[in-house]
Scaffold this motif. Structure first.
Motif, PDB file in Angstrom:
ATOM      1  N   GLU A 158      61.708 110.418 122.127  1.00 28.09           N
ATOM      2  CA  GLU A 158      63.082 109.900 122.058  1.00 28.09           C
ATOM      3  C   GLU A 158      63.588 109.882 120.618  1.00 28.09           C
ATOM      4  OE1 GLU A 158      63.093 107.027 126.011  1.00 28.09           O
ATOM      5  OE2 GLU A 158      62.893 106.122 124.008  1.00 28.09           O
ATOM      6  N   ALA A 159      62.659 109.583 119.713  1.00 22.22           N
ATOM      7  CA  ALA A 159      63.066 109.621 118.305  1.00 22.22           C
ATOM      8  C   ALA A 159      63.450 111.026 117.877  1.00 22.22           C
ATOM      9  CB  ALA A 159      61.952 109.082 117.420  1.00 22.22           C
ATOM     10  N   ALA A 160      62.854 112.037 118.513  1.00 21.38           N
ATOM     11  CA  ALA A 160      63.170 113.432 118.185  1.00 21.38           C
ATOM     12  C   ALA A 160      64.425 113.900 118.913  1.00 21.38           C
ATOM     13  CB  ALA A 160      61.994 114.314 118.513  1.00 21.38           C
ATOM     14  N   GLY A 161      65.020 113.041 119.745  1.00 23.58           N
ATOM     15  CA  GLY A 161      66.276 113.384 120.411  1.00 23.58           C
ATOM     16  C   GLY A 161      66.110 113.897 121.818  1.00 23.58           C
ATOM     17  N   PHE A 162      64.932 113.690 122.404  1.00 21.25           N
ATOM     18  CA  PHE A 162      64.717 114.173 123.763  1.00 21.25           C
ATOM     19  C   PHE A 162      64.763 113.019 124.744  1.00 21.25           C
ATOM     20  CE2 PHE A 162      63.817 118.464 122.781  1.00 21.25           C
ATOM     21  CZ  PHE A 162      63.149 118.505 121.567  1.00 21.25           C
ATOM     22  N   LYS A 163      64.987 113.394 125.977  1.00 22.04           N
ATOM     23  CA  LYS A 163      64.823 112.462 127.066  1.00 22.04           C
ATOM     24  C   LYS A 163      63.416 112.661 127.643  1.00 22.04           C
ATOM     25  CE  LYS A 163      69.738 112.675 128.232  1.00 22.04           C
ATOM     26  NZ  LYS A 163      70.709 113.055 129.290  1.00 22.04           N
ATOM     27  N   VAL A 164      62.886 111.627 128.290  1.00 21.09           N
ATOM     28  CA  VAL A 164      61.492 111.688 128.769  1.00 21.09           C
ATOM     29  C   VAL A 164      61.444 111.450 130.274  1.00 21.09           C
ATOM     30  CG1 VAL A 164      59.178 110.703 128.575  1.00 21.09           C
ATOM     31  CG2 VAL A 164      60.644 110.881 126.542  1.00 21.09           C
ATOM     32  N   LYS A 165      60.680 112.322 130.941  1.00 20.00           N
ATOM     33  CA  LYS A 165      60.412 112.142 132.366  1.00 20.00           C
ATOM     34  C   LYS A 165      58.881 112.015 132.552  1.00 20.00           C
ATOM     35  CE  LYS A 165      60.839 114.347 136.884  1.00 20.00           C
ATOM     36  NZ  LYS A 165      61.240 115.576 137.606  1.00 20.00           N
ATOM     37  N   VAL A 166      58.432 110.997 133.287  1.00 20.70           N
ATOM     38  CA  VAL A 166      56.985 110.728 133.446  1.00 20.70           C
ATOM     39  C   VAL A 166      56.537 111.032 134.884  1.00 20.70           C
ATOM     40  CG1 VAL A 166      55.138 108.993 133.314  1.00 20.70           C
ATOM     41  CG2 VAL A 166      57.058 108.951 131.668  1.00 20.70           C
ATOM     42  N   ASP A 167      55.522 111.877 134.996  1.00 20.72           N
ATOM     43  CA  ASP A 167      54.882 112.153 136.300  1.00 20.72           C
ATOM     44  C   ASP A 167      53.464 111.569 136.254  1.00 20.72           C
ATOM     45  OD1 ASP A 167      56.386 115.467 136.723  1.00 20.72           O
ATOM     46  OD2 ASP A 167      57.110 113.474 137.329  1.00 20.72           O
ATOM     47  N   SER A 168      53.133 110.639 137.146  1.00 22.09           N
ATOM     48  CA  SER A 168      51.799 110.003 137.156  1.00 22.09           C
ATOM     49  C   SER A 168      50.829 110.801 138.023  1.00 22.09           C
ATOM     50  CB  SER A 168      51.901 108.565 137.689  1.00 22.09           C
ATOM     51  OG  SER A 168      52.705 107.792 136.833  1.00 22.09           O
ATOM     52  N   PHE A 169      49.623 110.996 137.482  1.00 19.95           N
ATOM     53  CA  PHE A 169      48.592 111.695 138.258  1.00 19.95           C
ATOM     54  C   PHE A 169      47.549 110.640 138.641  1.00 19.95           C
ATOM     55  CE2 PHE A 169      46.090 115.091 139.727  1.00 19.95           C
ATOM     56  CZ  PHE A 169      44.775 114.851 139.414  1.00 19.95           C
ATOM     57  N   MET A 170      47.312 110.531 139.986  1.00 24.93           N
ATOM     58  CA  MET A 170      46.353 109.585 140.544  1.00 24.93           C
ATOM     59  C   MET A 170      46.658 108.177 140.058  1.00 24.93           C
ATOM     60  SD  MET A 170      42.759 111.735 140.377  1.00 24.93           S
ATOM     61  CE  MET A 170      41.872 110.435 141.282  1.00 24.93           C
ATOM     62  N   GLY A 171      47.994 107.933 140.024  1.00 21.95           N
ATOM     63  CA  GLY A 171      48.425 106.573 139.711  1.00 21.95           C
ATOM     64  C   GLY A 171      48.557 106.306 138.242  1.00 21.95           C
ATOM     65  N   GLY A 172      48.037 107.252 137.379  1.00 25.02           N
ATOM     66  CA  GLY A 172      48.167 107.102 135.929  1.00 25.02           C
ATOM     67  C   GLY A 172      47.560 105.818 135.433  1.00 25.02           C
ATOM     68  N   ILE A 173      46.394 105.547 135.964  1.00 23.86           N
ATOM     69  CA  ILE A 173      45.839 104.231 135.681  1.00 23.86           C
ATOM     70  C   ILE A 173      45.405 104.093 134.223  1.00 23.86           C
ATOM     71  CG2 ILE A 173      45.083 103.819 138.040  1.00 23.86           C
ATOM     72  CD1 ILE A 173      42.308 104.769 137.278  1.00 23.86           C
ATOM     73  N   PHE A 174      45.144 105.228 133.547  1.00 22.76           N
ATOM     74  CA  PHE A 174      44.702 105.139 132.148  1.00 22.76           C
ATOM     75  C   PHE A 174      45.874 105.131 131.193  1.00 22.76           C
ATOM     76  CE2 PHE A 174      40.336 105.255 133.024  1.00 22.76           C
ATOM     77  CZ  PHE A 174      40.129 106.095 134.097  1.00 22.76           C
ATOM     78  N   GLY A 175      47.088 105.611 131.627  1.00 22.68           N
ATOM     79  CA  GLY A 175      48.293 105.628 130.778  1.00 22.68           C
ATOM     80  C   GLY A 175      48.211 106.620 129.654  1.00 22.68           C
ATOM     81  N   THR A 176      47.411 107.712 129.833  1.00 20.55           N
ATOM     82  CA  THR A 176      47.252 108.707 128.767  1.00 20.55           C
ATOM     83  C   THR A 176      47.942 109.995 129.167  1.00 20.55           C
ATOM     84  OG1 THR A 176      45.119 107.744 128.186  1.00 20.55           O
ATOM     85  CG2 THR A 176      45.568 109.973 127.410  1.00 20.55           C
ATOM     86  N   VAL A 177      48.682 110.617 128.170  1.00 26.44           N
ATOM     87  CA  VAL A 177      49.409 111.868 128.422  1.00 26.44           C
ATOM     88  C   VAL A 177      48.405 112.992 128.490  1.00 26.44           C
ATOM     89  CG1 VAL A 177      51.119 113.503 127.591  1.00 26.44           C
ATOM     90  CG2 VAL A 177      51.468 111.050 127.234  1.00 26.44           C
ATOM     91  N   ARG A 178      48.431 113.644 129.664  1.00 25.72           N
ATOM     92  CA  ARG A 178      47.503 114.753 129.851  1.00 25.72           C
ATOM     93  C   ARG A 178      48.162 116.075 129.446  1.00 25.72           C
ATOM     94  NH1 ARG A 178      44.548 116.526 135.504  1.00 25.72           N
ATOM     95  NH2 ARG A 178      43.377 118.300 134.629  1.00 25.72           N
ATOM     96  N   SER A 179      49.500 116.244 129.761  1.00 26.17           N
ATOM     97  CA  SER A 179      50.214 117.501 129.425  1.00 26.17           C
ATOM     98  C   SER A 179      51.703 117.192 129.229  1.00 26.17           C
ATOM     99  CB  SER A 179      50.012 118.538 130.522  1.00 26.17           C
ATOM    100  OG  SER A 179      50.593 118.096 131.733  1.00 26.17           O
ATOM    101  N   GLN A 180      52.417 118.183 128.577  1.00 26.12           N
ATOM    102  CA  GLN A 180      53.879 118.042 128.363  1.00 26.12           C
ATOM    103  C   GLN A 180      54.592 119.370 128.582  1.00 26.12           C
ATOM    104  OE1 GLN A 180      53.405 116.888 124.133  1.00 26.12           O
ATOM    105  NE2 GLN A 180      54.837 118.627 123.686  1.00 26.12           N
ATOM    106  N   ASP A 181      55.856 119.258 129.023  1.00 26.57           N
ATOM    107  CA  ASP A 181      56.669 120.466 129.258  1.00 26.57           C
ATOM    108  C   ASP A 181      58.102 120.178 128.811  1.00 26.57           C
ATOM    109  OD1 ASP A 181      57.998 122.218 132.127  1.00 26.57           O
ATOM    110  OD2 ASP A 181      57.508 123.020 130.143  1.00 26.57           O
ATOM    111  N   PRO A 182      58.612 120.925 127.822  1.00 21.17           N
ATOM    112  CA  PRO A 182      58.042 122.053 127.085  1.00 21.17           C
ATOM    113  C   PRO A 182      56.837 121.601 126.262  1.00 21.17           C
ATOM    114  CG  PRO A 182      60.417 121.942 126.767  1.00 21.17           C
ATOM    115  CD  PRO A 182      60.001 120.655 127.394  1.00 21.17           C
ATOM    116  N   GLY A 183      56.045 122.618 125.908  1.00 17.77           N
ATOM    117  CA  GLY A 183      54.828 122.313 125.203  1.00 17.77           C
ATOM    118  C   GLY A 183      55.071 121.931 123.763  1.00 17.77           C
ATOM    119  N   ALA A 184      54.041 121.511 123.138  1.00 12.33           N
ATOM    120  CA  ALA A 184      54.133 121.078 121.744  1.00 12.33           C
ATOM    121  C   ALA A 184      54.601 122.215 120.859  1.00 12.33           C
ATOM    122  CB  ALA A 184      52.780 120.570 121.291  1.00 12.33           C
ATOM    123  N   ASN A 185      55.523 121.858 119.911  1.00 13.05           N
ATOM    124  CA  ASN A 185      56.093 122.784 118.917  1.00 13.05           C
ATOM    125  C   ASN A 185      57.023 123.837 119.496  1.00 13.05           C
ATOM    126  OD1 ASN A 185      54.692 121.520 116.739  1.00 13.05           O
ATOM    127  ND2 ASN A 185      52.833 122.618 117.342  1.00 13.05           N
TER     128      ASN A 185
END
Length: 636
Positions: free
Chosen positions: A595-622
């Motif tokens: 958000e600080a970089a000017g993007f909006k964020v959409k979160v998809d939870s895998f298996m409930g996302g119980i650990f709260g850790t980002v596994r992947s992003q789209d678009p990818g980094a850089n």
């Protein structure tokens, strides 16, 4: 005048061309009004009178009075001015003959011709009377027959407002021509509309008889007859004048003003009624000459009287008659003539024979070698005025020049002569030469910037007419003013030709079209073609408007004029930003970074996302992605 003004320019406007005539108060010149390009008659007060305030005041009153009159039978007064002590009037120039010249040439006129002169003359006087002006100097010299047949009354130089009470005693002189003065002018120095009627009646008498009603050795003798005698009827001089015309003259010339028509309108109505009462034969009868009244001196006692001073009353007249009248009977006169014949004896026959011989010799000379001998008018048409004058002089004839426009005959060439070529006339006869002034042309004046009303007046001054009027928008000429003329200024046209004008509607309004969201190139082209200035230098990023299209326009709508400015904001497309690498980060931290970089964020939870850790992003980094776009995170 002590010095001729020919060649001078008065008031910076009137160029004096030639001398026309002299009068008691002024000299008249033919002049050119250089401002309006027309010929005028300039009446210039004599220098000796210009120093007299009484005369100057009367001269200026003439201008003001006469300028109030506007009638086709009145000689118009255009202007009055003063130039270095020279006081003048500018009047309508009327080429033609005075009624005096017509009567001298024709002798007694037919009733129809006399009434043809009298009717328009009375129309002119009636116009003056209705305006509260009297002429005061109505006489044949002031009645002009223009070359086209129009009758004009000239020289309201003695005219005054009817309400003016100035008398002859106040000025120390009697105004007007004595042969046509009314009794009230002679006795009291005052005049009203009925005084003009009196003079008109005397002119009618003179036209019908070829003689003045009253004549005498001195002006005072003539004036005395106006006051103490009655105007004779025309038939007393020319026996075959119809009685209806006798009655008309008698009514107009009554010594009592109350017994005359009230004004020229009233006299004009009587003239027209009398004309209708006369038959064509009576109207067209040509009198052979003035004849003495029947009875004459053989049956009426002869009275010698001493004329009284102007204004003398009835008592004075009676005393003069008693003191200076001698009555001689017819028998006494017969005895006296017989005695005179005896005294003369046979010598009277010798004298008579010598007189007769001299008369015969003079007559033979006059009609064979003198002015009465015949000559033939030469052909003058088609020759220059100088050539024609020389030929007329060789034929013992005089020349009089009259100028006229002509479409075919070259300038300064004679169009015609009157009498015409081949006519047999007496020597010293004047032949009127009509000389061409060339085609009648008038220059179109400069009208651009004038109003339609002003243009019409200026065209009429130039003897042209206003043609079609159209309208057009113009960025420089204000609304209501003339943009252009057809033909253009400076073009020479025939008299009365039409000049078309285009009148400005002012600046042309331009309806502004909204080009928001449309390609900037299209907007710039359309607005420029409409005559507007376009500023499309400002650009902004936009995620909604494609690159190169208009984000905003000012003004977006409304009305502008040619040259006004429209500002466009052009899209640079969306702003591209590198997507931060947030894999392996906790969701809260990753979301803040994106958000600080000017993007909006959409979160998809895998298996409930119980650990709260980002596994992947789209678009990818850089990766480059539009600022404000959405980055999808998969959280386990």
């Amino acid at each position: 005048m002590t010095e001729s003004l020919v060649g001078h320019v008065l008031d910076g406007r009137y160029r004096v061309l030639s001398h026309i005539a002299d009068g008691g108060m002024a000299t008249v010149y033919l002049a050119l009004d250089t401002r309006l390009d027309r010929e005028v008659a300039l009446k210039v007060m004599r220098p000796g009178l210009a120093a007299d305030e009484t005369f100057v005041s009367r001269f200026r009153r003439e201008a003001r009075s006469a300028a109030r009159l506007s009638h086709p039978n009145v000689v118009a007064v255009f202007d009055q001015g003063e130039d270095d002590g020279t006081i003048f009037l500018a009047m309508e120039y009327v080429p033609g003959q005075t009624l005096r010249e017509v009567m001298q040439a024709e002798g007694p006129l037919t009733p129809r011709a006399a009434l043809d002169f009298l009717d328009p003359m009375l129309q002119a006087l009636a116009s003056a009377h209705r305006a509260g002006i009297i002429h005061r100097d109505v006489k044949p010299e002031n009645v002009i027959l223009r070359e086209d047949g129009t009758v004009k009354v000239a020289d309201f130089g003695l005219a005054r407002a009817v309400t003016t009470q100035t008398t002859a005693a106040q000025t120390g002189m009697l105004l007007g021509t004595v042969a046509y003065l009314s009794p009230e002018q002679v006795e009291r120095g005052i005049a009203d509309a009925r005084s003009d009627v009196y003079a008109a009646g005397l002119i009618l008498f003179e036209m019908l008889t070829g003689e003045k009603a009253f004549t005498g050795d001195t002006p005072i003798h003539v004036a005395y007859q106006h006051v103490h005698g009655s105007v004779p009827v025309p038939s007393s001089r020319v026996a075959d004048v119809p009685p209806e015309l006798d009655a008309l003259v008698a009514h107009a010339t009554s010594r009592d003003p109350d017994q005359r028509p009230a004004d020229a309108d009233g006299f004009l109505a009587e003239v027209r009624n009398t004309r209708r009462a006369l038959s064509p034969t009576e109207l067209d009868h040509r009198p052979e000459g003035a004849a003495a009244a029947a009875g004459g001196a053989s049956t009426v006692p002869v009275a010698r009287t001493t004329a009284l001073p102007l204004g003398a009353g009835a008592a004075g007249a009676g005393a003069a008659d008693a003191a200076h009248t001698q009555v001689v009977s017819r028998s006494d006169r017969a005895d006296q003539r017989a005695e005179e014949r005896r005294d003369r004896g046979p010598w009277r026959w010798v004298v008579a024979a010598l007189v007769l011989l001299a008369a015969v010799a003079a007559g033979l000379w006059y009609f064979t070698m003198g002015p009465g001998s015949p000559t033939v008018v030469p052909v003058v048409a088609g020759k220059t005025y100088e050539q024609a004058t020389r030929e007329l002089t060789a034929a013992h004839l005089n020349a009089k020049r009259v100028n006229a426009f002509d479409e075919k005959v070259a300038k300064d060439t004679v169009i015609s002569g009157n009498p015409g070529a081949g006519a047999e006339v007496g020597r010293s006869t004047t032949v009127t030469l009509t000389v061409s002034k060339g085609p009648e042309r008038y220059t179109v004046p400069e009208l651009v910037g004038s109003t339609e009303t002003e243009a019409k007046a200026r065209l009429e001054e130039k003897r042209l007419s206003l043609g079609n009027t159209s309208q057009a928008f113009d960025e420089k000429v204000p609304a209501g003013q003339i943009v252009s003329t057809t033909p253009k200024a400076g073009t020479a046209l025939k008299r009365g030709a039409a000049v078309n004008i285009v009148v400005s509607k002012g600046r042309q309004p331009i309806e502004v079209q909204d080009f928001t969201g449309k390609p900037a190139d299209q907007a710039v082209g359309a607005l420029t073609d409409a005559g507007l200035q376009v500023d499309a230098t400002k650009q902004e990023f936009s995620t909604d408007v494609p690159k190169g299209s208009v984000i905003s326009q000012s003004p977006a709508t409304g009305t502008l004029y040619r040259g006004d400015k429209v500002t466009l904001v052009v899209s640079k497309g969306p702003e591209m930003v590198k997507v931060p690498d947030v894999q392996g980060k906790q969701i809260d931290e990753a979301q803040k970074i994106l958000e600080a970089a000017g993007f909006k964020v959409k979160v998809d939870s895998f298996m409930g996302g119980i650990f709260g850790t980002v596994r992947s992003q789209d678009p990818g980094a850089n990766a480059d992605a539009p600022k404000g776009s959405t980055v999808t995170l998969v959280v386990v």
